[in-house]
Scaffold this motif. Structure first.
Motif, PDB file in Angstrom:
ATOM      1  N   ILE A  70      31.280  35.867 -71.744  1.00 26.69           N
ATOM      2  CA  ILE A  70      30.670  35.089 -72.830  1.00 26.69           C
ATOM      3  C   ILE A  70      30.358  33.684 -72.336  1.00 26.69           C
ATOM      4  N   GLY A  71      31.286  33.095 -71.621  1.00 28.68           N
ATOM      5  CA  GLY A  71      31.073  31.757 -71.070  1.00 28.68           C
ATOM      6  C   GLY A  71      29.909  31.702 -70.099  1.00 28.68           C
ATOM      7  N   ALA A  72      29.718  32.767 -69.346  1.00 31.62           N
ATOM      8  CA  ALA A  72      28.605  32.816 -68.390  1.00 31.62           C
ATOM      9  C   ALA A  72      27.267  32.860 -69.106  1.00 31.62           C
ATOM     10  N   ILE A  73      27.256  33.407 -70.294  1.00 28.03           N
ATOM     11  CA  ILE A  73      26.030  33.412 -71.099  1.00 28.03           C
ATOM     12  C   ILE A  73      25.833  32.040 -71.736  1.00 28.03           C
ATOM     13  N   LEU A  74      26.897  31.456 -72.244  1.00 29.47           N
ATOM     14  CA  LEU A  74      26.824  30.200 -72.983  1.00 29.47           C
ATOM     15  C   LEU A  74      26.592  28.967 -72.112  1.00 29.47           C
ATOM     16  N   ALA A  75      27.296  28.869 -71.004  1.00 29.84           N
ATOM     17  CA  ALA A  75      27.273  27.644 -70.200  1.00 29.84           C
ATOM     18  C   ALA A  75      25.878  27.208 -69.764  1.00 29.84           C
ATOM     19  N   PRO A  76      25.048  28.098 -69.224  1.00 27.96           N
ATOM     20  CA  PRO A  76      23.708  27.643 -68.815  1.00 27.96           C
ATOM     21  C   PRO A  76      22.867  27.149 -69.993  1.00 27.96           C
ATOM     22  N   LEU A  77      23.103  27.705 -71.170  1.00 27.58           N
ATOM     23  CA  LEU A  77      22.366  27.260 -72.352  1.00 27.58           C
ATOM     24  C   LEU A  77      22.771  25.843 -72.743  1.00 27.58           C
ATOM     25  N   ILE A  78      24.061  25.562 -72.667  1.00 30.37           N
ATOM     26  CA  ILE A  78      24.551  24.207 -72.969  1.00 30.37           C
ATOM     27  C   ILE A  78      24.020  23.208 -71.949  1.00 30.37           C
ATOM     28  N   VAL A  79      24.084  23.567 -70.682  1.00 32.57           N
ATOM     29  CA  VAL A  79      23.616  22.664 -69.625  1.00 32.57           C
ATOM     30  C   VAL A  79      22.122  22.377 -69.784  1.00 32.57           C
ATOM     31  N   SER A  80      21.341  23.404 -70.094  1.00 30.66           N
ATOM     32  CA  SER A  80      19.893  23.173 -70.242  1.00 30.66           C
ATOM     33  C   SER A  80      19.598  22.288 -71.446  1.00 30.66           C
ATOM     34  N   VAL A  81      20.399  22.387 -72.497  1.00 33.06           N
ATOM     35  CA  VAL A  81      20.237  21.527 -73.670  1.00 33.06           C
ATOM     36  C   VAL A  81      20.404  20.069 -73.256  1.00 33.06           C
ATOM     37  N   LEU A  82      21.424  19.806 -72.492  1.00 36.55           N
ATOM     38  CA  LEU A  82      21.721  18.429 -72.126  1.00 36.55           C
ATOM     39  C   LEU A  82      20.817  17.895 -71.022  1.00 36.55           C
ATOM     40  N   GLN A  83      20.477  18.711 -70.068  1.00 36.19           N
ATOM     41  CA  GLN A  83      19.609  18.258 -68.984  1.00 36.19           C
ATOM     42  C   GLN A  83      18.173  18.070 -69.453  1.00 36.19           C
ATOM     43  N   GLN A  84      17.717  18.971 -70.320  1.00 34.24           N
ATOM     44  CA  GLN A  84      16.310  18.955 -70.717  1.00 34.24           C
ATOM     45  C   GLN A  84      16.106  18.427 -72.128  1.00 34.24           C
ATOM     46  N   LYS A  85      17.178  17.945 -72.731  1.00 36.76           N
ATOM     47  CA  LYS A  85      17.126  17.339 -74.060  1.00 36.76           C
ATOM     48  C   LYS A  85      16.397  18.213 -75.073  1.00 36.76           C
ATOM     49  N   ARG A  86      16.809  19.467 -75.123  1.00 37.51           N
ATOM     50  CA  ARG A  86      16.257  20.389 -76.110  1.00 37.51           C
ATOM     51  C   ARG A  86      17.376  20.846 -77.032  1.00 37.51           C
ATOM     52  N   GLU A  87      16.988  21.405 -78.163  1.00 41.08           N
ATOM     53  CA  GLU A  87      17.981  21.915 -79.101  1.00 41.08           C
ATOM     54  C   GLU A  87      18.613  23.195 -78.566  1.00 41.08           C
ATOM     55  N   PHE A  88      19.860  23.401 -78.948  1.00 40.20           N
ATOM     56  CA  PHE A  88      20.534  24.637 -78.583  1.00 40.20           C
ATOM     57  C   PHE A  88      19.864  25.777 -79.332  1.00 40.20           C
ATOM     58  N   ASP A  89      19.501  26.812 -78.600  1.00 37.10           N
ATOM     59  CA  ASP A  89      18.804  27.953 -79.191  1.00 37.10           C
ATOM     60  C   ASP A  89      19.828  29.037 -79.534  1.00 37.10           C
ATOM     61  N   LEU A  90      20.391  28.917 -80.731  1.00 39.78           N
ATOM     62  CA  LEU A  90      21.407  29.871 -81.163  1.00 39.78           C
ATOM     63  C   LEU A  90      20.840  31.279 -81.224  1.00 39.78           C
ATOM     64  N   ASP A  91      19.592  31.411 -81.644  1.00 45.98           N
ATOM     65  CA  ASP A  91      18.978  32.742 -81.722  1.00 45.98           C
ATOM     66  C   ASP A  91      18.911  33.403 -80.347  1.00 45.98           C
ATOM     67  N   PHE A  92      18.579  32.628 -79.319  1.00 51.57           N
ATOM     68  CA  PHE A  92      18.503  33.173 -77.961  1.00 51.57           C
ATOM     69  C   PHE A  92      19.899  33.580 -77.476  1.00 51.57           C
ATOM     70  N   TYR A  93      20.891  32.737 -77.746  1.00 51.41           N
ATOM     71  CA  TYR A  93      22.279  33.044 -77.379  1.00 51.41           C
ATOM     72  C   TYR A  93      22.723  34.350 -78.031  1.00 51.41           C
TER      73      TYR A  93
END
Length: 122
Positions: A70-93
């Motif tokens: 689960i963490g392997a799925i979540l972590a890259p999404l969190i990092v991309s949110v912060l690096q690229q200043k985008r909203e967390f895409d809960l639907d994609f997760y």
């Protein structure tokens, strides 16, 4: 974003600082992701994380490995949110959790590389 306690938010901010400045996994990052996933499982929020976890356990995956998946799925999404200043895409997760819950763990790791590569392309 799913429910995250104040201590988890503090850990996330420190995790991201360390992750961006030191481009390798740190023990701090490991613990932070564990905390977030454990909160998701405890709160069943999103419920798909809890369902994914249960599917993995039925496949005889250890609790720890299921949390890592689960963490392997979540972590890259969190990092991309912060690096690229985008909203967390809960639907994609949620979509990824649903997509991967029927796969064997080794197939999940392979699919993650393919499915998440676009997050970090320039």
């Amino acid at each position: 974003m799913p429910n995250i306690s104040t201590s988890s938010k503090w850990l996330i901010s420190h995790m991201i600082t360390n992750l961006i400045l030191i481009p390798r996994q740190t023990p701090f990052l490991h613990i932070t992701i564990h905390l977030i996933v454990e909160n998701q499982l405890k709160n069943r929020d999103p419920v798909e994380a809890y369902q994914f976890y249960n599917f993995m356990r039925k496949k005889k995956v250890s609790r720890h490995e299921a949390v890592h998946l689960i963490g392997a799925i979540l972590a890259p999404l969190i990092v991309s949110v912060l690096q690229q200043k985008r909203e967390f895409d809960l639907d994609f997760y949620v979509t990824l959790l649903k997509k991967y819950k029927n796969k064997k763990p080794d197939k999940i790791w392979d699919a993650l590389d393919e499915d998440l590569a676009f997050l970090f392309q320039e």
